[in-house]
Design an enzyme around this catalytic site. Structure first.
Site, PDB file in Angstrom:
ATOM      1  N   CYS A 188      -1.856  -5.422  43.577  1.00  0.00           N
ATOM      2  CA  CYS A 188      -1.708  -6.816  43.140  1.00  0.00           C
ATOM      3  C   CYS A 188      -1.275  -6.829  41.689  1.00  0.00           C
ATOM      4  CB  CYS A 188      -3.004  -7.586  43.287  1.00  0.00           C
ATOM      5  SG  CYS A 188      -3.233  -8.271  44.911  1.00  0.00           S
ATOM      6  N   PHE A 189      -0.213  -7.589  41.435  1.00  0.00           N
ATOM      7  CA  PHE A 189       0.310  -7.660  40.058  1.00  0.00           C
ATOM      8  C   PHE A 189      -0.156  -8.932  39.384  1.00  0.00           C
ATOM      9  CE2 PHE A 189       3.300  -5.256  42.661  1.00  0.00           C
ATOM     10  CZ  PHE A 189       3.238  -4.058  41.995  1.00  0.00           C
TER      11      PHE A 189
END
Length: 110
Positions: free
Chosen positions: A109-110
């Site tokens: 997840c960014f």
């Protein structure tokens, strides 16, 4: 880093995730949500508790795809959509919801 609630310091990492998962409670969740400019409603709590159950079962916070799938399984197809989750937890539902639920950052997840 950390947050302060009722004079007590609760440690967070540089991204705002709790360092000690046992520090989580609904008051902590509300404070973490406020930092994301989110006011928690019943729809948010459904996802938060679903995430905490997922973490208990699998010992990791789900990335977006598994989160959408789990929400659809548990809460129905109308809620198991990325658009629905994006409305609740912008700009990155899996990451933001995990943070508010007191969980580590999901992988990828960014």
């Amino acid at each position: 880093m950390g947050i302060y609630i009722d004079g007590q310091s609760i440690e967070t990492d540089k991204e705002g995730h709790l360092k000690n998962l046992q520090d989580w409670n609904e008051t902590v969740a509300e404070r973490l949500a406020a930092q994301e400019n989110i006011v928690l409603a019943q729809a948010h709590w459904e996802i938060i508790y679903l995430l905490r159950e997922f973490y208990q079962e699998f010992e990791l916070a789900p990335a977006m795809r598994p989160l959408v799938k789990r929400v659809a399984q548990k809460l129905g197809g109308d809620k198991g959509r990325s658009v629905y989750l994006m409305q609740l937890f912008p700009p990155s539902p899996a990451r933001v919801a995990a943070k508010i639920a007191g969980l580590p950052r999901p992988p990828n997840c960014f």
